[in-house]
Design a protein around this motif. Structure first.
Motif, PDB file in Angstrom:
ATOM      1  N   GLY A 192       0.897  -1.040  -0.137  1.00 21.91           N
ATOM      2  CA  GLY A 192      -0.003   0.118   0.030  1.00 21.91           C
ATOM      3  C   GLY A 192       0.970   1.268  -0.059  1.00 21.91           C
ATOM      4  N   ALA A 193       1.927   1.199   0.773  1.00 22.41           N
ATOM      5  CA  ALA A 193       2.656   2.269   0.896  1.00 22.41           C
ATOM      6  C   ALA A 193       3.425   2.730  -0.630  1.00 22.41           C
ATOM      7  CB  ALA A 193       3.693   2.171   1.816  1.00 22.41           C
ATOM      8  N   ASN A 194       3.718   1.730  -1.063  1.00 22.49           N
ATOM      9  CA  ASN A 194       4.520   1.755  -2.395  1.00 22.49           C
ATOM     10  C   ASN A 194       3.504   2.347  -3.447  1.00 22.49           C
ATOM     11  OD1 ASN A 194       6.808   1.365  -4.142  1.00 22.49           O
ATOM     12  ND2 ASN A 194       5.683  -0.428  -5.084  1.00 22.49           N
ATOM     13  N   TYR A 195       2.020   1.928  -3.650  1.00 20.81           N
ATOM     14  CA  TYR A 195       1.305   2.507  -4.467  1.00 20.81           C
ATOM     15  C   TYR A 195       0.847   4.060  -3.931  1.00 20.81           C
ATOM     16  CZ  TYR A 195       0.038  -1.500  -7.008  1.00 20.81           C
ATOM     17  OH  TYR A 195      -0.085  -2.687  -7.702  1.00 20.81           O
ATOM     18  N   PHE A 196       0.884   4.069  -2.664  1.00 19.73           N
ATOM     19  CA  PHE A 196       0.520   5.776  -2.244  1.00 19.73           C
ATOM     20  C   PHE A 196       1.524   6.486  -2.411  1.00 19.73           C
ATOM     21  CE2 PHE A 196      -0.539   8.156   1.622  1.00 19.73           C
ATOM     22  CZ  PHE A 196      -1.776   8.713   1.344  1.00 19.73           C
ATOM     23  N   THR A 221       0.583   1.508  14.505  1.00 14.70           N
ATOM     24  CA  THR A 221      -0.097   2.507  13.943  1.00 14.70           C
ATOM     25  C   THR A 221       0.702   3.485  13.077  1.00 14.70           C
ATOM     26  OG1 THR A 221      -0.179   4.134  15.994  1.00 14.70           O
ATOM     27  CG2 THR A 221      -2.397   2.606  15.413  1.00 14.70           C
ATOM     28  N   SER A 222       2.141   3.398  13.520  1.00 18.80           N
ATOM     29  CA  SER A 222       3.384   4.177  12.712  1.00 18.80           C
ATOM     30  C   SER A 222       3.714   3.554  11.759  1.00 18.80           C
ATOM     31  CB  SER A 222       4.109   4.673  13.888  1.00 18.80           C
ATOM     32  OG  SER A 222       3.730   5.837  14.450  1.00 18.80           O
ATOM     33  N   LEU A 223       3.477   2.189  11.618  1.00 20.47           N
ATOM     34  CA  LEU A 223       4.323   1.465  10.286  1.00 20.47           C
ATOM     35  C   LEU A 223       3.683   1.997   8.982  1.00 20.47           C
ATOM     36  CD1 LEU A 223       3.518  -2.342  11.629  1.00 20.47           C
ATOM     37  CD2 LEU A 223       5.974  -1.089  11.222  1.00 20.47           C
ATOM     38  N   PRO A 224       2.459   2.708   8.903  1.00 22.95           N
ATOM     39  CA  PRO A 224       2.216   3.132   7.664  1.00 22.95           C
ATOM     40  C   PRO A 224       3.111   4.318   7.252  1.00 22.95           C
ATOM     41  CG  PRO A 224       0.282   2.862   8.694  1.00 22.95           C
ATOM     42  CD  PRO A 224       1.442   2.475   9.563  1.00 22.95           C
ATOM     43  N   GLU A 225       3.696   5.204   8.462  1.00 23.84           N
ATOM     44  CA  GLU A 225       4.539   6.245   8.327  1.00 23.84           C
ATOM     45  C   GLU A 225       5.968   5.787   7.905  1.00 23.84           C
ATOM     46  OE1 GLU A 225       1.764   8.314  10.950  1.00 23.84           O
ATOM     47  OE2 GLU A 225       2.419   6.305  10.667  1.00 23.84           O
ATOM     48  N   LEU A 226       6.336   4.693   8.673  1.00 20.21           N
ATOM     49  CA  LEU A 226       7.819   4.031   8.623  1.00 20.21           C
ATOM     50  C   LEU A 226       7.770   3.630   6.994  1.00 20.21           C
ATOM     51  CD1 LEU A 226      10.503   2.707   9.828  1.00 20.21           C
ATOM     52  CD2 LEU A 226       8.980   0.861  10.205  1.00 20.21           C
ATOM     53  N   VAL A 227       6.919   2.717   6.736  1.00 18.09           N
ATOM     54  CA  VAL A 227       6.922   1.968   5.411  1.00 18.09           C
ATOM     55  C   VAL A 227       6.859   3.442   4.235  1.00 18.09           C
ATOM     56  CG1 VAL A 227       6.011   0.339   3.822  1.00 18.09           C
ATOM     57  CG2 VAL A 227       5.899  -0.137   6.157  1.00 18.09           C
ATOM     58  N   THR A 228       5.972   4.186   4.446  1.00 15.85           N
ATOM     59  CA  THR A 228       5.871   5.126   3.529  1.00 15.85           C
ATOM     60  C   THR A 228       7.081   6.041   3.433  1.00 15.85           C
ATOM     61  OG1 THR A 228       3.454   5.252   3.996  1.00 15.85           O
ATOM     62  CG2 THR A 228       4.457   7.172   2.748  1.00 15.85           C
ATOM     63  N   SER A 229       7.706   6.435   4.553  1.00 15.49           N
ATOM     64  CA  SER A 229       8.862   7.363   4.427  1.00 15.49           C
ATOM     65  C   SER A 229      10.089   6.511   3.856  1.00 15.49           C
ATOM     66  CB  SER A 229       9.112   7.792   5.794  1.00 15.49           C
ATOM     67  OG  SER A 229       7.961   8.720   6.258  1.00 15.49           O
ATOM     68  N   THR A 262       9.887   4.108   1.737  1.00 13.31           N
ATOM     69  CA  THR A 262       9.777   3.718   0.225  1.00 13.31           C
ATOM     70  C   THR A 262       9.997   5.139  -0.299  1.00 13.31           C
ATOM     71  OG1 THR A 262       7.969   2.284   1.022  1.00 13.31           O
ATOM     72  CG2 THR A 262       7.899   2.974  -1.288  1.00 13.31           C
ATOM     73  N   ALA A 263       9.396   6.354   0.249  1.00 13.60           N
ATOM     74  CA  ALA A 263       9.646   7.664  -0.428  1.00 13.60           C
ATOM     75  C   ALA A 263      11.254   7.855  -0.440  1.00 13.60           C
ATOM     76  CB  ALA A 263       8.984   8.721   0.508  1.00 13.60           C
ATOM     77  N   ALA A 264      11.903   7.685   0.713  1.00 13.53           N
ATOM     78  CA  ALA A 264      13.299   7.938   0.611  1.00 13.53           C
ATOM     79  C   ALA A 264      14.150   7.161  -0.393  1.00 13.53           C
ATOM     80  CB  ALA A 264      13.837   7.258   1.743  1.00 13.53           C
ATOM     81  N   LEU A 265      13.593   5.703  -0.578  1.00 18.85           N
ATOM     82  CA  LEU A 265      14.211   4.747  -1.745  1.00 18.85           C
ATOM     83  C   LEU A 265      13.970   5.335  -2.947  1.00 18.85           C
ATOM     84  CD1 LEU A 265      13.560   1.375   0.100  1.00 18.85           C
ATOM     85  CD2 LEU A 265      15.769   2.478  -0.376  1.00 18.85           C
ATOM     86  N   LYS A 266      12.855   6.010  -3.134  1.00 16.83           N
ATOM     87  CA  LYS A 266      12.383   6.328  -4.722  1.00 16.83           C
ATOM     88  C   LYS A 266      12.928   8.106  -4.731  1.00 16.83           C
ATOM     89  CE  LYS A 266       8.081   3.945  -4.670  1.00 16.83           C
ATOM     90  NZ  LYS A 266       8.129   3.356  -6.108  1.00 16.83           N
ATOM     91  N   LYS A 267      13.750   8.638  -3.784  1.00 21.46           N
ATOM     92  CA  LYS A 267      14.401   9.716  -3.756  1.00 21.46           C
ATOM     93  C   LYS A 267      13.522  10.889  -3.590  1.00 21.46           C
ATOM     94  CE  LYS A 267      18.611   7.812  -5.852  1.00 21.46           C
ATOM     95  NZ  LYS A 267      19.700   8.027  -6.992  1.00 21.46           N
ATOM     96  N   GLU A 268      12.277  10.560  -3.255  1.00 22.84           N
ATOM     97  CA  GLU A 268      11.313  11.651  -2.914  1.00 22.84           C
ATOM     98  C   GLU A 268      11.462  11.926  -1.577  1.00 22.84           C
ATOM     99  OE1 GLU A 268       9.082  12.992  -5.056  1.00 22.84           O
ATOM    100  OE2 GLU A 268       8.819  11.475  -6.453  1.00 22.84           O
TER     101      GLU A 268
END
Length: 317
Positions: free
Chosen positions: A16-20, A219-227, A229-235
């Motif tokens: 979900g984080a990847n898509y988001f 509940t913070s796992l979404p922040e962890l995974v999203t952040s 993922t964003a860092a790996l995508k250089k966002e």
């Protein structure tokens, strides 16, 4: 079965984080606004939805320790482990607006929370509470923050109005990707929290400790995974915006809405954690000013700090 559902929750969070991240970063380009603003709003609100769900349900069920501990624990987890892990994977760029306005606003929200919940120390009451009046104050602060974000967004759109948008980026596809990603994050987060909590209670943990650890981490796992993922995508702007925005939403929206629904009694131990959260926000501000980025070295320091804190609260229980 509990452990299988826990693994399913983790899988949904990661996918979900990847898509988001993909969908929301493309929406930023279509709206012609900086990615940091999407991180502060859509991504932050989306990844804070598990905290909101858990804390509001906890408030309705009268388990205030879970509601308050969840938010404070989540914010500490975000500043230390989430920022730290994301920075280890890819240095996080920090914009001047984030340093001058957004991180200080997080600090203001944290100090406001401490003042509102310190009824025993400041007013001589027999216990500490976040009342309905306090909740309304927090929601008013949220409206000020949203006004600031919208104003910045409108200004940046004017500056970027002539920038071309790639033909393969369209509204329909990216809205669907973002919504599906968010849905997977919410469902995955709920599965992790629900089953992680069952495991924690079976191990004899207290309500406050469960709120500060298992539920806060879940509940913070979404922040962890999203952040990450964003860092790996250089966002990296989305990564940092997500963390700063999530912490603001957690305090102002989640605790504001929860306490308006039902006043929240505050465990004395949580006051120490709120003070620690404020100190960590100051540390994040200092780290952000060193070369306008949070690098691998700072990331390792933050991860180590969280591990020390985790040992401390488990021993304190």
């Amino acid at each position: 079965m509990i452990y299988i559902l826990l693994l399913v929750g983790f899988a949904l969070l990661i996918k979900g984080a990847n898509y988001f991240v993909d969908g929301s970063s493309n929406i930023a380009r279509l709206l012609r606004v900086p990615p940091i603003l999407i991180g502060l709003t859509i991504v932050a609100f989306g990844t804070s939805s598990p905290e909101a769900t858990v804390s509001i349900i906890a408030a309705l069920e009268g388990t205030a320790d879970v509601a308050v501990g969840n938010v404070v624990g989540s914010n500490i987890f975000n500043i230390t482990l989430v920022v730290g892990m994301a920075a280890i994977f890819y240095p996080l760029k920090v914009g001047s607006e984030t340093i001058r306005k957004e991180i200080p606003f997080t600090l203001l929200a944290s100090v406001t929370l401490l003042v509102l919940m310190s009824d025993f120390a400041l007013q001589g009451f027999s216990s500490n509470m976040i009342t309905r009046g306090d909740g309304i104050i927090l929601l008013l602060f949220l409206s000020i923050f949203m006004y600031y974000v919208i104003e910045i967004g409108l200004k940046s759109r004017k500056k970027a109005s002539n920038e071309p948008i790639p033909a393969n980026i369209n509204w329909g596809k990216n809205i669907i990707i973002t919504v599906l990603g968010l849905a997977a994050i919410i469902v995955g987060g709920n599965l992790v929290v629900e089953n992680g909590t069952k495991i924690a209670y079976s191990l004899g943990m207290s309500e406050t400790l469960v709120g500060l650890t298992i539920i806060a981490i879940g509940t913070s796992l979404p922040e962890l995974v999203t952040s990450i993922t964003a860092a790996l995508k250089k966002e990296s702007e989305i990564a940092l915006g997500n963390i700063v925005g999530s912490n603001i939403f957690n305090i102002l929206f989640v605790l504001g809405a929860s306490s308006v629904i039902s006043p929240l009694a505050v465990n004395d131990k949580v006051l120490t954690d709120v003070v620690f959260m404020i100190v960590l926000t100051v540390v994040l501000f200092v780290f952000s000013r060193t070369g306008f980025k949070i690098g691998k070295r700072e990331g390792i320091v933050l991860v180590v700090v969280y591990l020390i804190y985790l040992v401390y609260i488990i021993l304190r229980n």
